[in-house]
Design a protein around this motif. Structure first.
Motif, PDB file in Angstrom:
ATOM      1  N   GLU A   1       0.841  -1.205   0.000  1.00  0.00           N
ATOM      2  CA  GLU A   1       0.000   0.000   0.000  1.00  0.00           C
ATOM      3  C   GLU A   1       0.871   1.248   0.000  1.00  0.00           C
ATOM      4  OE1 GLU A   1      -3.147   0.686  -0.234  1.00  0.00           O
ATOM      5  OE2 GLU A   1      -3.932  -1.364  -0.264  1.00  0.00           O
ATOM      6  N   GLU A   2       1.919   1.218   0.819  1.00  0.00           N
ATOM      7  CA  GLU A   2       2.829   2.364   0.905  1.00  0.00           C
ATOM      8  C   GLU A   2       3.543   2.577  -0.433  1.00  0.00           C
ATOM      9  OE1 GLU A   2       3.364   4.415   3.397  1.00  0.00           O
ATOM     10  OE2 GLU A   2       5.207   5.442   2.717  1.00  0.00           O
ATOM     11  N   ALA A   3       3.968   1.479  -1.056  1.00  0.00           N
ATOM     12  CA  ALA A   3       4.741   1.574  -2.295  1.00  0.00           C
ATOM     13  C   ALA A   3       3.881   1.988  -3.478  1.00  0.00           C
ATOM     14  CB  ALA A   3       5.412   0.225  -2.585  1.00  0.00           C
ATOM     15  N   TYR A   4       2.615   1.542  -3.524  1.00  0.00           N
ATOM     16  CA  TYR A   4       1.812   1.757  -4.731  1.00  0.00           C
ATOM     17  C   TYR A   4       0.673   2.755  -4.546  1.00  0.00           C
ATOM     18  CZ  TYR A   4       4.300  -2.022  -6.967  1.00  0.00           C
ATOM     19  OH  TYR A   4       5.289  -2.791  -7.521  1.00  0.00           O
ATOM     20  N   ASN A   5       0.270   3.042  -3.313  1.00  0.00           N
ATOM     21  CA  ASN A   5      -0.894   3.916  -3.127  1.00  0.00           C
ATOM     22  C   ASN A   5      -0.648   5.123  -2.229  1.00  0.00           C
ATOM     23  OD1 ASN A   5      -2.633   2.475  -4.798  1.00  0.00           O
ATOM     24  ND2 ASN A   5      -3.160   1.034  -3.181  1.00  0.00           N
ATOM     25  N   SER A   6      -0.274   4.875  -1.001  1.00  0.00           N
ATOM     26  CA  SER A   6      -0.313   5.958  -0.025  1.00  0.00           C
ATOM     27  C   SER A   6       1.004   6.700   0.161  1.00  0.00           C
ATOM     28  CB  SER A   6      -0.779   5.400   1.331  1.00  0.00           C
ATOM     29  OG  SER A   6       0.090   4.371   1.742  1.00  0.00           O
ATOM     30  N   GLY A   7       2.076   6.197  -0.419  1.00  0.00           N
ATOM     31  CA  GLY A   7       3.372   6.841  -0.206  1.00  0.00           C
ATOM     32  C   GLY A   7       3.446   8.215  -0.856  1.00  0.00           C
ATOM     33  N   ASP A   8       4.336   9.056  -0.349  1.00  0.00           N
ATOM     34  CA  ASP A   8       4.562  10.375  -0.938  1.00  0.00           C
ATOM     35  C   ASP A   8       4.969  10.208  -2.397  1.00  0.00           C
ATOM     36  OD1 ASP A   8       3.979  11.684   1.319  1.00  0.00           O
ATOM     37  OD2 ASP A   8       6.061  12.049   1.941  1.00  0.00           O
ATOM     38  N   LYS A   9       4.495  11.142  -3.242  1.00  0.00           N
ATOM     39  CA  LYS A   9       4.897  11.205  -4.658  1.00  0.00           C
ATOM     40  C   LYS A   9       4.480   9.982  -5.467  1.00  0.00           C
ATOM     41  CE  LYS A   9       8.873  14.192  -3.668  1.00  0.00           C
ATOM     42  NZ  LYS A   9       8.686  14.279  -2.245  1.00  0.00           N
ATOM     43  N   ILE A  10       3.496   9.233  -4.981  1.00  0.00           N
ATOM     44  CA  ILE A  10       2.979   8.101  -5.768  1.00  0.00           C
ATOM     45  C   ILE A  10       1.842   8.593  -6.656  1.00  0.00           C
ATOM     46  CG2 ILE A  10       1.813   5.860  -5.658  1.00  0.00           C
ATOM     47  CD1 ILE A  10       4.623   5.691  -4.641  1.00  0.00           C
ATOM     48  N   TYR A  11       1.913   8.309  -7.945  1.00  0.00           N
ATOM     49  CA  TYR A  11       0.799   8.617  -8.840  1.00  0.00           C
ATOM     50  C   TYR A  11       0.279   7.293  -9.375  1.00  0.00           C
ATOM     51  CZ  TYR A  11      -1.902  10.278 -12.791  1.00  0.00           C
ATOM     52  OH  TYR A  11      -2.928  10.508 -13.684  1.00  0.00           O
TER      53      TYR A  11
ATOM     54  N   GLY B   1      -5.442   4.350 -10.587  1.00  0.00           N
ATOM     55  CA  GLY B   1      -6.290   3.167 -10.457  1.00  0.00           C
ATOM     56  C   GLY B   1      -6.147   2.469  -9.114  1.00  0.00           C
ATOM     57  N   ASN B   2      -5.230   2.957  -8.284  1.00  0.00           N
ATOM     58  CA  ASN B   2      -4.965   2.332  -6.971  1.00  0.00           C
ATOM     59  C   ASN B   2      -4.697   0.831  -7.086  1.00  0.00           C
ATOM     60  OD1 ASN B   2      -5.173   4.688  -5.502  1.00  0.00           O
ATOM     61  ND2 ASN B   2      -7.409   4.488  -5.331  1.00  0.00           N
ATOM     62  N   GLU B   3      -4.129   0.438  -8.204  1.00  0.00           N
ATOM     63  CA  GLU B   3      -3.896  -0.996  -8.388  1.00  0.00           C
ATOM     64  C   GLU B   3      -2.526  -1.410  -7.855  1.00  0.00           C
ATOM     65  OE1 GLU B   3      -4.499  -2.193 -12.387  1.00  0.00           O
ATOM     66  OE2 GLU B   3      -6.549  -1.397 -12.451  1.00  0.00           O
ATOM     67  N   ILE B   4      -2.503  -2.553  -7.244  1.00  0.00           N
ATOM     68  CA  ILE B   4      -1.248  -3.159  -6.797  1.00  0.00           C
ATOM     69  C   ILE B   4      -1.001  -4.364  -7.699  1.00  0.00           C
ATOM     70  CG2 ILE B   4      -0.137  -4.394  -4.901  1.00  0.00           C
ATOM     71  CD1 ILE B   4      -1.703  -2.615  -2.969  1.00  0.00           C
ATOM     72  N   PRO B   5       0.202  -4.477  -8.305  1.00  0.00           N
ATOM     73  CA  PRO B   5       0.439  -5.576  -9.234  1.00  0.00           C
ATOM     74  C   PRO B   5       0.104  -6.930  -8.614  1.00  0.00           C
ATOM     75  CG  PRO B   5       2.273  -4.047  -9.263  1.00  0.00           C
ATOM     76  CD  PRO B   5       1.371  -3.614  -8.145  1.00  0.00           C
ATOM     77  N   ASN B   6      -0.705  -7.713  -9.333  1.00  0.00           N
ATOM     78  CA  ASN B   6      -1.099  -9.026  -8.788  1.00  0.00           C
ATOM     79  C   ASN B   6      -1.190 -10.092  -9.879  1.00  0.00           C
ATOM     80  OD1 ASN B   6      -3.316  -8.231 -10.152  1.00  0.00           O
ATOM     81  ND2 ASN B   6      -4.765  -8.431  -8.447  1.00  0.00           N
TER      82      ASN B   6
END
Ligand code: SF4
Length: 186
Positions: free
Chosen positions: A111-121, A124-129
């Protein structure tokens, strides 16, 4: 002298250790008088063609594929060497082991790496799966957490001079402690 057969791989690492190995430059020609390189990113061979004398491991284990490759190296190499801080101590990837605030630390990390972290664009809020992706482990493991390791070559990355000294020791069967001056980084 019969040439030693060497294999190398990069697990959860950045390939910097392999780059440093290439920094041997013209000494690689001297090295190749004594070694043949089997499975390795340097030869692009993806599997062992025969048993190897020495296996060099860059990176620790962050996913199941890393574990399988490391176990395969242990089975196919007489001597296994952890190369660099990621293989020995986990390096940068092991920082995710410190994320333990929730019941699902891996999900928190993603979540931190793909959604909520600073400077994340990531609109789609998708996390690779994708099922083809290797399964991430709950935490990063060092090489010695997974298999028996015979030697360690420290550094991030080990310098070409350290590689030169260590590889010559391994090839000629007299792997001695590395001089303090060679592994002092401050
Ligand atoms: Fe990269 Fe350093 Fe890890 Fe080697 S030890 S893989 S150079 S981060």
């Amino acid at each position: 002298m019969k040439k030693k057969r060497i294999a190398t791989t990069s697990l959860a690492g950045c390939f910097g250790c392999h780059m440093s190995l290439l920094d041997l430059d013209e000494r690689i020609i001297e090295l190749l008088k004594f070694v043949e390189i089997d499975r390795s990113p340097l030869t692009d061979k993806k599997s062992f063609t025969q048993r190897c004398d020495i296996g060099l491991i860059e990176g620790g284990c962050g996913n199941e594929d890393n574990v399988h490759v490391l176990q395969e190296f242990r089975r196919n190499c007489d001597v296994l060497v952890a190369v660099g801080q990621c293989a020995i101590m986990g390096g940068l990837p092991v920082m995710r082991n410190a994320i333990m605030h929730s019941e699902d630390p891996l999900r928190e990390c993603l979540e931190e790496a793909y959604n909520s972290g600073d400077k994340i664009y990531n609109p789609g809020n998708e996390i690779p799966n994708d099922p083809a992706l290797p399964l991430l482990l709950n935490k990063v493991y060092t090489c010695v957490d997974v298999v028996k390791i015979d030697y360690q070559i420290p550094g991030c990355p080990p310098t070409a001079d350290v590689f030169w000294r260590a590889l010559n020791g391994l090839i000629h069967g007299d792997f001695a402690e590395l001089d303090y001056a060679l592994i002092k980084y401050d």
